[in-house]
Design an enzyme around this catalytic site. Structure first.
Site, PDB file in Angstrom:
ATOM      1  N   TYR A  33     -11.483  -6.791   9.860  1.00 32.92           N
ATOM      2  CA  TYR A  33     -10.192  -7.346   9.515  1.00 32.92           C
ATOM      3  C   TYR A  33      -9.329  -6.935  10.505  1.00 32.92           C
ATOM      4  O   TYR A  33      -9.732  -6.492  11.539  1.00 32.92           O
ATOM      5  CB  TYR A  33      -9.953  -6.764   8.201  1.00 32.92           C
ATOM      6  CG  TYR A  33      -9.507  -5.370   8.415  1.00 32.92           C
ATOM      7  CD1 TYR A  33     -10.511  -4.231   8.490  1.00 32.92           C
ATOM      8  CD2 TYR A  33      -8.221  -4.853   8.318  1.00 32.92           C
ATOM      9  CE1 TYR A  33     -10.145  -2.578   8.564  1.00 32.92           C
ATOM     10  CE2 TYR A  33      -7.811  -3.360   8.404  1.00 32.92           C
ATOM     11  CZ  TYR A  33      -8.689  -2.385   8.472  1.00 32.92           C
ATOM     12  OH  TYR A  33      -8.533  -1.310   8.674  1.00 32.92           O
ATOM     13  N   LYS A 147     -13.286  -2.676  13.789  1.00 35.57           N
ATOM     14  CA  LYS A 147     -12.268  -2.832  12.461  1.00 35.57           C
ATOM     15  C   LYS A 147     -13.086  -3.234  11.243  1.00 35.57           C
ATOM     16  O   LYS A 147     -12.879  -4.288  11.135  1.00 35.57           O
ATOM     17  CB  LYS A 147     -10.987  -3.462  12.978  1.00 35.57           C
ATOM     18  CG  LYS A 147     -10.000  -2.857  12.329  1.00 35.57           C
ATOM     19  CD  LYS A 147      -8.534  -3.301  12.877  1.00 35.57           C
ATOM     20  CE  LYS A 147      -7.319  -3.166  12.151  1.00 35.57           C
ATOM     21  NZ  LYS A 147      -7.048  -1.897  11.424  1.00 35.57           N
ATOM     22  N   GLU A 179      -9.052  10.625  15.436  1.00 35.78           N
ATOM     23  CA  GLU A 179      -7.738   9.929  15.270  1.00 35.78           C
ATOM     24  C   GLU A 179      -7.268  10.557  13.814  1.00 35.78           C
ATOM     25  O   GLU A 179      -7.525  11.512  13.404  1.00 35.78           O
ATOM     26  CB  GLU A 179      -8.129   8.772  15.360  1.00 35.78           C
ATOM     27  CG  GLU A 179      -9.121   7.962  14.613  1.00 35.78           C
ATOM     28  CD  GLU A 179      -9.668   6.513  14.689  1.00 35.78           C
ATOM     29  OE1 GLU A 179      -8.656   5.695  15.386  1.00 35.78           O
ATOM     30  OE2 GLU A 179     -10.603   6.035  14.028  1.00 35.78           O
ATOM     31  N   LEU A 203     -10.466   3.940  16.698  1.00 40.12           N
ATOM     32  CA  LEU A 203     -10.079   2.568  16.562  1.00 40.12           C
ATOM     33  C   LEU A 203      -9.053   2.366  18.096  1.00 40.12           C
ATOM     34  O   LEU A 203      -8.218   2.959  18.193  1.00 40.12           O
ATOM     35  CB  LEU A 203      -9.440   2.091  15.552  1.00 40.12           C
ATOM     36  CG  LEU A 203      -8.878   0.512  15.623  1.00 40.12           C
ATOM     37  CD1 LEU A 203     -10.319  -0.310  15.005  1.00 40.12           C
ATOM     38  CD2 LEU A 203      -7.905   0.254  14.765  1.00 40.12           C
TER      39      LEU A 203
HETATM   40  N1  PMP Z   1      -7.036   4.129  13.557  1.00 42.68           N
HETATM   41  C1  PMP Z   1      -7.476   3.468  12.708  1.00 42.68           C
HETATM   42  C2  PMP Z   1      -8.757   4.103  11.862  1.00 42.68           C
HETATM   43  C3  PMP Z   1      -6.688   2.739  11.799  1.00 42.68           C
HETATM   44  O1  PMP Z   1      -6.897   2.176  10.856  1.00 42.68           O
HETATM   45  C4  PMP Z   1      -5.562   2.318  12.592  1.00 42.68           C
HETATM   46  C5  PMP Z   1      -4.385   1.011  11.788  1.00 42.68           C
HETATM   47  N2  PMP Z   1      -5.243  -0.307  11.868  1.00 42.68           N
HETATM   48  C6  PMP Z   1      -5.219   2.609  13.857  1.00 42.68           C
HETATM   49  C7  PMP Z   1      -5.888   3.577  14.168  1.00 42.68           C
HETATM   50  C8  PMP Z   1      -3.918   2.332  14.683  1.00 42.68           C
HETATM   51  O2  PMP Z   1      -4.202   0.722  15.048  1.00 42.68           O
HETATM   52  P1  PMP Z   1      -2.981  -0.314  15.152  1.00 42.68           P
HETATM   53  O3  PMP Z   1      -2.116   0.368  16.156  1.00 42.68           O
HETATM   54  O4  PMP Z   1      -3.567  -1.460  16.012  1.00 42.68           O
HETATM   55  O5  PMP Z   1      -2.430  -0.656  13.907  1.00 42.68           O
END
Ligand code: PMP
Length: 286
Positions: A33, A147, A179, A203
């Protein structure tokens, strides 16, 4: 205007959108996603989101059901069907409907689903006061760069944060920062911005890249390297970043004050840059 969804080639009311119980997304969590913020109806960093989608699809060996041009057209179309200015577009691709068997089906058609709702960014109060976070051991799988819609680990961790009245949970694996359950994490020590490099343990956040670009533009020294748990626990500042949270300062970690207990000066500079950058991008996209 009621919410409109896109499902397998057609737009329809969200509450009328249905998929089979045999969809591999439902049975196995076999899908990927994206969440794309749209400011003033303009998707933010769309090519980057589509590149990450391609990376996720490649990682699960699912061919992309659409070209980037088709995704772009559909996403703009979905946004146009909603009256809200700032939206959060959710899209999901699963391996489709097949008899339950772990191995991939030979000829299933991917299920493509999209919806859009209001983009809820942090309140002024949260930005100005910072947020409480807890920590936990990162027990997720080793492909966190994908993702995946299989988010049970993230949900369990996030619920632990919710139970503790915290906004996020900062994760450590083998004594190193990874993270948070739905955000990337940065720390400031002695004026330097530290973050783990992009690898299979985190991610690759779109906001992570934006924050690094803005920090560099502000002249803040950056170190992308393994960050130890001890460095996080004694950091001057801790930030969590994501498309919906943007940049938020963490002011308590496991109940202990971070730095001065208020959002730090480096945070304030980068947060301000972020808001200016968003406005600039929106003007240029007009
Ligand atoms: N890490 C994880 C596990 C996430 O779910 C997200 C949010 N999608 C992020 C980091 C931050 O990603 P982004 O800046 O693309 O929203």
């Amino acid at each position: 205007m009621s919410e409109t969804a896109y499902l397998n080639g057609e737009f329809l009311p969200l509450d009328k959108a249905q998929v089979s119980v045999l969809d591999r997304g439902f049975i196995f969590g076999d899908g990927v996603y994206e969440v794309i913020p749209a400011y003033s109806r303009r998707p933010f960093r769309l090519p980057e989101h589509l590149a990450r989608l391609q990376h996720s699809l490649d990682a699960i060996r699912l061919s992309n059901p659409m070209t980037d041009a088709e995704w772009t057209r559909l996403i703009h179309d979905l946004i146009a069907r909603h009256a809200i200015e700032d939206q959060s577009v959710y899209l999901q691709v699963t391996r489709g409907v097949a008899r339950r068997d772990h191995a991939f089906p030979k000829d299933s058609k991917p299920t493509v689903f999209m919806m859009s709702g209001p983009l809820v960014t942090p309140s002024k109060e949260l930005v100005e006061n910072g947020v409480p976070c807890i920590t936990a051991s990162d027990f997720r799988w080793l492909k966190c760069d994908v993702k995946s819609i299989s988010l049970l680990g993230n949900c369990l961790l996030r619920q632990a944060a919710a139970d503790a009245g915290a906004v996020e949970v900062v994760l450590f694996r083998d004594g190193r920062l990874t993270e948070a359950s739905a955000s990337n994490v940065f720390i400031i020590r002695d004026g330097r911005l530290l973050a783990p490099p992009k690898d299979h343990l985190i991610l690759p956040g779109i906001t992570y890249d934006v924050v690094l670009e803005l920090a560099a533009a502000c002249g803040i020294p950056i170190e992308l390297r393994a960050v130890t748990e001890q460095e996080v626990r004694s950091a001057d500042e801790i930030w969590v970043t994501s498309s919906t949270k943007e940049v938020l300062a963490v002011t308590t970690l496991d109940g202990k004050t971070v730095g001065s207990g208020r959002p730090g000066e480096v945070f304030k500079a980068v947060h301000q840059e972020y808001q200016q950058y968003k406005r600039k991008v929106m003007r240029h996209a007009a």
